[in-house]
Write a protein that holds these residues in place. Sequence first.
Motif, short mmCIF file in Angstrom:
data_model
loop_
_atom_site.label_atom_id
_atom_site.label_comp_id
_atom_site.label_asym_id
_atom_site.label_seq_id
_atom_site.Cartn_x
_atom_site.Cartn_y
_atom_site.Cartn_z
N GLU A 134 0.87 -1.25 -0.05
CA GLU A 134 0.08 -0.09 -0.06
C GLU A 134 0.87 1.24 0.04
OE1 GLU A 134 -3.22 0.09 -0.31
OE2 GLU A 134 -3.38 -2.11 -0.30
N ALA A 135 0.41 2.40 -0.56
CA ALA A 135 1.27 3.67 -0.56
C ALA A 135 1.86 4.06 0.74
CB ALA A 135 0.49 4.83 -0.99
N ALA A 136 1.17 4.03 1.80
CA ALA A 136 1.79 4.65 3.23
C ALA A 136 2.95 3.40 3.58
CB ALA A 136 0.77 4.62 4.11
N GLU A 137 2.50 2.26 3.52
CA GLU A 137 3.57 1.08 3.66
C GLU A 137 4.88 1.35 2.84
OE1 GLU A 137 4.07 -3.67 3.98
OE2 GLU A 137 2.48 -2.79 2.72
N SER A 138 4.75 1.50 1.68
CA SER A 138 5.88 1.57 0.78
C SER A 138 6.85 2.47 1.10
CB SER A 138 5.54 1.85 -0.64
OG SER A 138 4.85 2.96 -0.90
N TYR A 139 6.43 3.98 1.67
CA TYR A 139 7.36 4.76 1.91
C TYR A 139 7.92 4.65 3.34
CZ TYR A 139 6.08 7.35 -2.07
OH TYR A 139 5.87 7.43 -3.51
N GLU A 140 7.25 3.75 4.16
CA GLU A 140 7.95 3.33 5.56
C GLU A 140 8.94 2.43 5.07
OE1 GLU A 140 4.77 1.82 8.09
OE2 GLU A 140 3.83 3.68 8.47
N LEU A 141 8.61 1.51 4.33
CA LEU A 141 9.64 0.59 3.97
C LEU A 141 10.80 1.08 3.27
CD1 LEU A 141 7.21 -2.44 2.25
CD2 LEU A 141 8.54 -2.42 4.72
N LEU A 142 10.70 2.17 2.44
CA LEU A 142 11.57 2.87 1.54
C LEU A 142 12.63 3.61 2.72
CD1 LEU A 142 12.68 3.47 -1.21
CD2 LEU A 142 11.26 5.51 -1.21
N SER A 143 11.82 4.23 3.59
CA SER A 143 12.87 4.96 4.53
C SER A 143 13.64 4.08 5.33
CB SER A 143 11.90 5.86 5.34
OG SER A 143 12.49 6.55 6.34
N ALA A 144 13.16 3.05 5.84
CA ALA A 144 13.77 1.83 6.61
C ALA A 144 14.52 1.16 5.87
CB ALA A 144 12.92 1.00 7.24
N GLY A 145 14.69 1.55 4.58
CA GLY A 145 15.83 0.38 3.73
C GLY A 145 15.42 -0.79 3.33
N ALA A 146 13.96 -1.28 3.54
CA ALA A 146 13.48 -2.59 3.45
C ALA A 146 13.18 -2.58 1.70
CB ALA A 146 12.23 -2.73 4.26
N VAL A 147 12.91 -1.73 0.98
CA VAL A 147 13.01 -1.59 -0.41
C VAL A 147 13.71 -0.48 -1.09
CG1 VAL A 147 10.59 -2.59 -0.50
CG2 VAL A 147 10.87 -0.17 -0.26
N ASP A 148 14.19 -0.61 -2.22
CA ASP A 148 15.13 0.34 -3.00
C ASP A 148 14.43 1.38 -3.58
OD1 ASP A 148 17.56 -0.88 -1.99
OD2 ASP A 148 16.87 -2.64 -3.15
N PRO A 163 12.86 15.65 2.49
CA PRO A 163 14.28 15.65 2.06
C PRO A 163 14.88 14.11 1.84
CG PRO A 163 14.16 16.41 4.18
CD PRO A 163 12.60 16.33 3.66
N ARG A 164 13.97 13.15 2.42
CA ARG A 164 14.25 11.75 2.42
C ARG A 164 14.22 11.10 1.02
NH1 ARG A 164 10.34 9.41 6.41
NH2 ARG A 164 8.99 10.79 5.28
N PHE A 165 13.37 11.64 -0.08
CA PHE A 165 13.18 11.13 -1.16
C PHE A 165 13.40 11.66 -2.23
CE2 PHE A 165 9.87 9.38 2.11
CZ PHE A 165 10.60 8.15 2.39
N THR A 166 13.62 11.03 -3.47
CA THR A 166 13.69 11.82 -4.60
C THR A 166 12.36 11.02 -5.50
OG1 THR A 166 15.88 11.81 -4.94
CG2 THR A 166 14.71 11.85 -7.04
N ARG A 167 11.48 11.97 -5.99
CA ARG A 167 10.16 11.39 -6.78
C ARG A 167 10.85 11.30 -8.09
NH1 ARG A 167 5.07 13.51 -3.94
NH2 ARG A 167 4.52 14.17 -5.97
N ILE A 168 9.87 10.51 -9.09
CA ILE A 168 10.43 10.35 -10.44
C ILE A 168 8.87 10.16 -10.98
CG2 ILE A 168 11.39 9.35 -12.37
CD1 ILE A 168 12.87 8.51 -8.87
N PRO A 169 8.40 11.18 -11.60
CA PRO A 169 7.04 10.79 -12.42
C PRO A 169 7.05 9.91 -13.56
CG PRO A 169 7.72 13.25 -12.58
CD PRO A 169 8.97 12.51 -12.08
N LEU A 170 6.07 8.80 -13.70
CA LEU A 170 5.98 7.64 -14.49
C LEU A 170 4.86 7.95 -15.43
CD1 LEU A 170 6.96 4.67 -12.49
CD2 LEU A 170 8.54 6.17 -14.06
N LEU A 171 3.69 8.36 -14.92
CA LEU A 171 2.65 7.98 -15.77
C LEU A 171 1.19 8.85 -15.24
CD1 LEU A 171 1.19 6.45 -18.03
CD2 LEU A 171 0.66 4.49 -16.33
N ALA A 172 0.79 9.59 -16.31
CA ALA A 172 -0.74 9.94 -15.86
C ALA A 172 -1.57 9.09 -16.31
CB ALA A 172 -0.95 11.46 -16.76
N ASP A 173 -2.26 8.45 -15.60
CA ASP A 173 -3.22 7.49 -15.68
C ASP A 173 -4.72 7.79 -15.70
OD1 ASP A 173 -3.97 4.56 -16.09
OD2 ASP A 173 -4.48 4.06 -13.92
N PRO A 174 -5.34 7.86 -16.78
CA PRO A 174 -6.58 8.19 -16.81
C PRO A 174 -7.65 7.33 -16.33
CG PRO A 174 -5.89 8.24 -19.21
CD PRO A 174 -4.86 7.31 -18.14
#
Length: 303
Positions: A134-148, A163-174
């Motif tokens: 889930e979205a909230a979980e993914s950023y907790e995992l990212l911050s904790a180093g559990a996902v890259d 300041p913890r993250f770099t965001r990369i746009p991928l897609l505008a999904d209609p």
Amino acid sequence: MTGTTEWDIKKLRILRTLSERGTVTATAEALLMTPSAVSQQLSNLARQLGVPLLEAQGRRVHLTDAAHLVLRHAEAVFAQLERADAELAGYLAGETGEVRLGAFSTAVPALVVPAVAALRLTHPGVEVRVRETEAAESYELLSAGAVDLALSLAAHAPTARDPRFTRIPLLADPLDVALPTDHPLAAAPSLRLADLSSEPWIYGGSGPWSEITRTACEAAGFVPEQAHSAAGWTAILALVEAGMGVALIPRMAAPRATGVTVRSLPHDRPIRHVIAATRRGADTAPAVASVLTALREAALPRA
């Protein structure tokens, strides 16, 4: 504080985790430490830096202004260390390595699977380990180093100024609307979201998709009547096919149900934005950069 102050990276990570989790107990759980060890490490850090870092408020502790100042500088240090790790990984391993990727459910078949298939041909030394999140979980995992690398909707990601993250746009999904094939508006020459204001709607009782559906309908001038609550696309489309209501469907979810007509909304098309995120500085690691490139290419046909 003098110019010879010792900046202890391990203790700074503990301080940052306390800032994110809010309590010593939650910090200890996240770092697999005891609460007393967390408190001792932070006391040692305060002595090393020569400033108070915590203040008691009832049974809880709060970060002092000095602690927030320290963390602002520490984030730059963490980002530089991520870049150093990335360069070292590239030097030692070249175009090889393991990338742990957290992604929300519809992104897995639509973006992740084609990206991994392409990588097997272009970068066979890069191994991707996928974790549905889930979205909230993914950023907790990212911050904790559990996902890259994390894929999420922009609306449910931390602010771009985090300041913890770099965001990369991928897609505008209609978002398209799914109707039963025998619905009076299924073959209408032009369809607006407002034309469905009196219809029974199907969407989850809570969570991101509930918010997206309500927000889109309210922007079209009405509040949707929730007739049925379902979160999975298989269940939602089965209810639509049975004539029990209508639903908004992300184009990435590409329904395969035969008894459902999917119509685009050219006049008031709602859109959700899909992004990738890494820990700041980690996006330069060769293996992570290769996965990001493959994800961008997988998103192109859907752009």
